[in-house]
Design an enzyme around this catalytic site. Structure first.
Site, PDB file in Angstrom:
ATOM      1  N   HIS A   1     -15.667 -16.422  27.818  1.00 36.52           N
ATOM      2  CA  HIS A   1     -16.220 -17.907  27.492  1.00 36.52           C
ATOM      3  C   HIS A   1     -16.975 -18.035  26.222  1.00 36.52           C
ATOM      4  CE1 HIS A   1     -18.701 -21.294  28.913  1.00 36.52           C
ATOM      5  NE2 HIS A   1     -17.719 -21.677  29.579  1.00 36.52           N
ATOM      6  N   PHE A   2     -16.396 -18.382  25.449  1.00 31.47           N
ATOM      7  CA  PHE A   2     -14.983 -18.930  24.782  1.00 31.47           C
ATOM      8  C   PHE A   2     -14.384 -18.110  24.046  1.00 31.47           C
ATOM      9  CE2 PHE A   2     -17.024 -23.002  26.260  1.00 31.47           C
ATOM     10  CZ  PHE A   2     -16.148 -23.388  26.862  1.00 31.47           C
TER      11      PHE A   2
END
Length: 154
Positions: free
Chosen positions: A46-47
């Protein structure tokens, strides 16, 4: 002041404990801190190549510091249960949340959560919470409610 009597009975452990320190606790609110370490499990996806703390984790941090820690403090004062008895006999459930996210929180960033009690009755606690980064900028804000159940015989 030392608030270990509260943090020691939190029903969480690593990697899902989001409370490093409580700096202020009163019957009307809590202030506490947490540092999101770069090796935390949720940054791996993430991310991709630009890690950011997920909003659900920011909400959980606000809930643990702002609602659960305050709830433990209020219940300890109200029931006179010893901390160990509270830990074994306490159940916690989030009942509602409304959060607004304003800035990202990156790995190794320390945040401060400030909670103000809106009400506490029938073991339901509703709080207004705010999270600030080390620059004092507002990261997220909202309201979180939780229910507490204790049993002296657990």
């Amino acid at each position: 002041m030392n608030y270990d009597h509260i943090t020691n009975v939190l029903p969480y452990t690593e990697p899902f404990l989001f409370v490093d320190e409580l700096t202020e606790v009163t019957e009307n609110g809590v202030v506490g801190t947490y540092t999101f370490l770069e090796d935390s499990y949720f940054y791996k996806g993430h991310f991709k190549d630009v890690p950011v703390t997920p909003g659900v984790i920011l909400t959980e941090c606000c809930a643990q510091i702002g609602v659960v820690c305050l709830g433990i403090y209020l219940l300890q004062n109200e029931t006179n249960l010893p901390p160990r008895g509270m830990q074994r006999g306490m159940q916690i459930g989030m009942s509602s949340t409304q959060m607004e996210f304003l800035l990202p929180v990156k790995p190794n960033e320390k945040v401060t959560v400030t909670s103000k009690k809106i009400y506490f009755r029938f073991n339901k606690l509703k709080c207004s919470v705010k999270m600030h980064n080390t620059e004092g900028k507002l990261v997220c804000t909202g309201e979180i409610s939780g229910m507490f159940k204790t049993s002296a015989h657990a």
